[in-house]
Design a protein around this motif. Structure first.
Motif, mmCIF file in Angstrom:
data_model
loop_
_atom_site.group_PDB
_atom_site.id
_atom_site.type_symbol
_atom_site.label_atom_id
_atom_site.label_comp_id
_atom_site.label_asym_id
_atom_site.label_seq_id
_atom_site.Cartn_x
_atom_site.Cartn_y
_atom_site.Cartn_z
ATOM 1 N N GLY A 154 -21.862 16.530 -26.311
ATOM 2 C CA GLY A 154 -22.239 16.330 -24.472
ATOM 3 C C GLY A 154 -23.175 17.138 -24.204
ATOM 4 O O GLY A 154 -23.884 16.912 -23.998
ATOM 5 N N ARG A 155 -22.975 18.583 -24.997
ATOM 6 C CA ARG A 155 -23.724 19.936 -24.179
ATOM 7 C C ARG A 155 -23.982 20.403 -25.346
ATOM 8 O O ARG A 155 -24.591 21.337 -25.065
ATOM 9 C CB ARG A 155 -22.766 20.509 -23.480
ATOM 10 C CG ARG A 155 -21.968 19.908 -21.761
ATOM 11 C CD ARG A 155 -21.722 20.545 -20.892
ATOM 12 N NE ARG A 155 -21.418 19.612 -19.746
ATOM 13 C CZ ARG A 155 -21.410 19.018 -19.218
ATOM 14 N NH1 ARG A 155 -23.402 19.654 -18.656
ATOM 15 N NH2 ARG A 155 -21.735 17.752 -17.547
ATOM 16 N N THR A 156 -22.986 20.316 -26.620
ATOM 17 C CA THR A 156 -23.535 21.109 -27.283
ATOM 18 C C THR A 156 -24.715 20.304 -28.574
ATOM 19 O O THR A 156 -24.084 19.143 -28.999
ATOM 20 C CB THR A 156 -23.044 21.696 -28.271
ATOM 21 O OG1 THR A 156 -21.974 21.177 -28.392
ATOM 22 C CG2 THR A 156 -22.403 22.549 -27.190
ATOM 23 N N VAL A 157 -25.402 21.396 -29.292
ATOM 24 C CA VAL A 157 -25.953 20.804 -30.025
ATOM 25 C C VAL A 157 -25.200 21.681 -32.041
ATOM 26 O O VAL A 157 -26.013 23.217 -31.768
ATOM 27 C CB VAL A 157 -27.515 20.452 -30.749
ATOM 28 C CG1 VAL A 157 -27.963 20.200 -32.379
ATOM 29 C CG2 VAL A 157 -27.865 19.550 -29.717
ATOM 30 N N SER A 158 -24.812 21.659 -33.276
ATOM 31 C CA SER A 158 -25.193 22.160 -34.114
ATOM 32 C C SER A 158 -25.312 21.814 -35.316
ATOM 33 O O SER A 158 -25.619 20.527 -35.305
ATOM 34 C CB SER A 158 -23.652 23.132 -34.278
ATOM 35 O OG SER A 158 -22.584 21.500 -33.995
ATOM 36 N N HIS A 159 -25.265 22.100 -36.052
ATOM 37 C CA HIS A 159 -25.638 21.879 -38.121
ATOM 38 C C HIS A 159 -24.214 21.942 -38.911
ATOM 39 O O HIS A 159 -23.728 22.727 -38.653
ATOM 40 C CB HIS A 159 -26.696 23.299 -38.479
ATOM 41 C CG HIS A 159 -28.259 22.301 -37.632
ATOM 42 N ND1 HIS A 159 -28.702 23.784 -36.468
ATOM 43 C CD2 HIS A 159 -29.377 22.189 -37.885
ATOM 44 C CE1 HIS A 159 -29.543 23.786 -35.865
ATOM 45 N NE2 HIS A 159 -30.061 23.123 -37.010
ATOM 46 N N ILE A 160 -24.543 20.325 -39.503
ATOM 47 C CA ILE A 160 -23.446 20.983 -40.450
ATOM 48 C C ILE A 160 -24.098 20.047 -42.042
ATOM 49 O O ILE A 160 -24.561 19.094 -41.885
ATOM 50 C CB ILE A 160 -22.591 19.415 -40.263
ATOM 51 C CG1 ILE A 160 -21.033 19.691 -40.387
ATOM 52 C CG2 ILE A 160 -22.810 18.500 -39.794
ATOM 53 C CD1 ILE A 160 -20.106 18.990 -40.093
ATOM 54 N N GLU A 161 -23.667 20.421 -42.556
ATOM 55 C CA GLU A 161 -23.759 20.084 -43.922
ATOM 56 C C GLU A 161 -23.105 19.489 -44.986
ATOM 57 O O GLU A 161 -22.237 20.003 -45.187
ATOM 58 C CB GLU A 161 -24.325 21.455 -45.280
ATOM 59 C CG GLU A 161 -24.924 21.501 -46.522
ATOM 60 C CD GLU A 161 -26.850 20.527 -46.644
ATOM 61 O OE1 GLU A 161 -26.961 20.060 -47.135
ATOM 62 O OE2 GLU A 161 -27.162 21.382 -45.136
ATOM 63 N N PHE A 162 -23.287 17.897 -45.396
ATOM 64 C CA PHE A 162 -22.680 17.270 -45.549
ATOM 65 C C PHE A 162 -22.735 17.712 -47.110
ATOM 66 O O PHE A 162 -23.601 17.707 -47.610
ATOM 67 C CB PHE A 162 -22.444 15.738 -45.441
ATOM 68 C CG PHE A 162 -21.559 16.306 -43.861
ATOM 69 C CD1 PHE A 162 -20.626 15.866 -43.555
ATOM 70 C CD2 PHE A 162 -22.667 15.911 -42.509
ATOM 71 C CE1 PHE A 162 -19.735 15.354 -42.267
ATOM 72 C CE2 PHE A 162 -22.135 15.770 -41.573
ATOM 73 C CZ PHE A 162 -20.686 15.275 -41.567
ATOM 74 N N HIS A 163 -21.260 17.419 -48.197
ATOM 75 C CA HIS A 163 -21.597 17.884 -49.569
ATOM 76 C C HIS A 163 -21.673 16.706 -50.027
ATOM 77 O O HIS A 163 -19.970 15.964 -49.180
ATOM 78 C CB HIS A 163 -22.100 19.144 -50.023
ATOM 79 C CG HIS A 163 -20.524 19.664 -49.968
ATOM 80 N ND1 HIS A 163 -19.386 19.628 -50.236
ATOM 81 C CD2 HIS A 163 -20.143 20.609 -48.313
ATOM 82 C CE1 HIS A 163 -18.460 19.725 -49.363
ATOM 83 N NE2 HIS A 163 -19.083 21.155 -48.466
ATOM 84 N N GLU A 164 -20.959 16.525 -51.736
ATOM 85 C CA GLU A 164 -19.883 15.844 -52.336
ATOM 86 C C GLU A 164 -18.632 15.650 -52.386
ATOM 87 O O GLU A 164 -17.942 15.126 -52.509
ATOM 88 C CB GLU A 164 -20.638 16.087 -53.914
ATOM 89 C CG GLU A 164 -21.753 15.764 -54.744
ATOM 90 C CD GLU A 164 -21.975 14.391 -54.145
ATOM 91 O OE1 GLU A 164 -21.012 13.663 -54.298
ATOM 92 O OE2 GLU A 164 -23.261 13.992 -53.598
ATOM 93 N N LYS A 165 -17.905 16.810 -51.756
ATOM 94 C CA LYS A 165 -16.754 17.239 -51.379
ATOM 95 C C LYS A 165 -16.472 17.051 -49.781
ATOM 96 O O LYS A 165 -15.414 16.799 -49.596
ATOM 97 C CB LYS A 165 -16.516 18.717 -52.118
ATOM 98 C CG LYS A 165 -15.979 18.289 -53.578
ATOM 99 C CD LYS A 165 -15.594 19.802 -53.728
ATOM 100 C CE LYS A 165 -15.784 20.348 -55.469
ATOM 101 N NZ LYS A 165 -15.111 21.230 -56.147
ATOM 102 N N MET A 166 -17.805 17.000 -49.456
ATOM 103 C CA MET A 166 -17.253 16.762 -47.151
ATOM 104 C C MET A 166 -18.192 15.376 -46.971
ATOM 105 O O MET A 166 -19.074 16.214 -46.662
ATOM 106 C CB MET A 166 -17.277 18.136 -46.713
ATOM 107 C CG MET A 166 -16.916 17.986 -45.550
ATOM 108 S SD MET A 166 -16.727 19.452 -44.877
ATOM 109 C CE MET A 166 -18.762 19.580 -44.119
ATOM 110 N N GLN A 167 -18.256 15.032 -47.236
ATOM 111 C CA GLN A 167 -18.821 13.459 -46.953
ATOM 112 C C GLN A 167 -18.564 12.603 -46.031
ATOM 113 O O GLN A 167 -16.925 12.498 -45.757
ATOM 114 C CB GLN A 167 -18.961 12.230 -47.968
ATOM 115 C CG GLN A 167 -19.792 12.682 -49.544
ATOM 116 C CD GLN A 167 -19.605 12.182 -50.767
ATOM 117 O OE1 GLN A 167 -20.039 10.487 -50.376
ATOM 118 N NE2 GLN A 167 -19.647 12.428 -51.847
ATOM 119 N N ILE A 168 -19.495 12.120 -45.329
ATOM 120 C CA ILE A 168 -19.125 11.246 -43.905
ATOM 121 C C ILE A 168 -18.497 9.876 -44.615
ATOM 122 O O ILE A 168 -18.905 9.391 -46.046
ATOM 123 C CB ILE A 168 -20.615 10.703 -43.885
ATOM 124 C CG1 ILE A 168 -21.527 12.039 -42.507
ATOM 125 C CG2 ILE A 168 -20.587 9.777 -42.819
ATOM 126 C CD1 ILE A 168 -22.797 11.748 -41.952
#
Length: 259
Positions: A154-168
């Protein structure tokens, strides 16, 4: 219930259902979204706030398409959805969450797409999102399981990198019940669990396991705006970031978030 002097409308094609609680300040905005829809609809709201909504009681007294229910006892979101579906008269159920924005063409577009695909349930796999507190405007693409995403609270925006071993998650695309539109009879094999979180997840799993046709589509027509605020319950990972000045162009009926 509507007063007796109101003539009941014709059987609606779509029953819009909205569970709510303690959000009186948001109700005028979602009511405007419902009233602008370009299909035959009824709107059912179940509210378990401590006090009934004066706003919705007044609105229901002047429009027989609107049925407002108040429960003095606390109910889970899943239980409220089950109650509203049972009370509905339409052959199609559409979820409208009380804190999201649905453009006037939203239901017409979703129904046409569902009918063209001969689907039993349709939902969005891609949708626009806006976080009022950070003024982040983006587009969530659930088909993009890897790559750079923006993680919104609700109050923050950050970055996250999804990859082959950590996918949505592959089945993540089925969740986010705020955009569910489904054939009432065909989806009757499933009910919502009596819980506040993940009630949409268990519901959709049973629909899929029963062999019903479920489709998830993008939103190129800018028909729905998912709002991310401090009280939001689901995690959001926007694949794209867009200039916020485009928001009023894409969603001209959106009037802002009320605290």
């Amino acid at each position: 219930m509507p007063p007796h002097f109101l003539t009941p409308p014709m059987r609606p094609h779509v029953s819009i259902i909205t569970p709510t609680a303690h959000r009186e300040h948001l109700l005028p905005a979602i009511a405007r979204c419902v009233l602008r829809q370009r299909v035959e609809w009824e709107w059912l709201i179940l509210d378990d706030s401590a006090q009934p909504s004066a706003y919705l009681q007044a609105l229901a007294s002047t429009d027989a398409r609107i049925r407002y229910f108040h429960s003095p006892a606390r109910m889970s979101i899943g239980a409220k959805r089950n109650f509203l579906v049972a009370e509905s008269r339409g052959c199609v159920i559409a979820h409208f969450d009380d804190d999201d924005h649905y453009a006037p063409h939203y239901l017409a577009h979703m129904l046409a797409t569902m009918q063209e695909s001969h689907a039993d349930l349709i939902k969005l796999s891609g949708f626009f999102m806006y976080a009022p507190h950070t003024q982040f405007f983006g587009y969530m693409d659930l088909n993009a399981k890897v790559g750079l995403h923006y993680e919104l609270s609700g109050r923050t925006v950050s970055h996250i990198e999804f990859h082959e071993k950590m996918q949505i998650g592959a089945d993540f695309i089925l969740f986010y019940g705020f955009s569910y539109v489904y054939d009432k009879a065909r989806a009757a094999i499933s009910a919502f669990d009596d819980v506040d979180l993940y009630d949409d997840e268990s519901f959709i799993r049973r629909v899929v396991n029963a062999g019903r046709k479920v489709i998830a589509v993008d939103d190129p027509q800018a028909s729905c705006l998912h709002l991310v605020h401090p009280a939001s319950t689901s995690r959001c990972f926007s694949r794209h970031s867009m200039p916020s000045f485009l928001l009023p162009t894409l969603f001209p009926c959106y009037e802002g978030f009320v605290e």
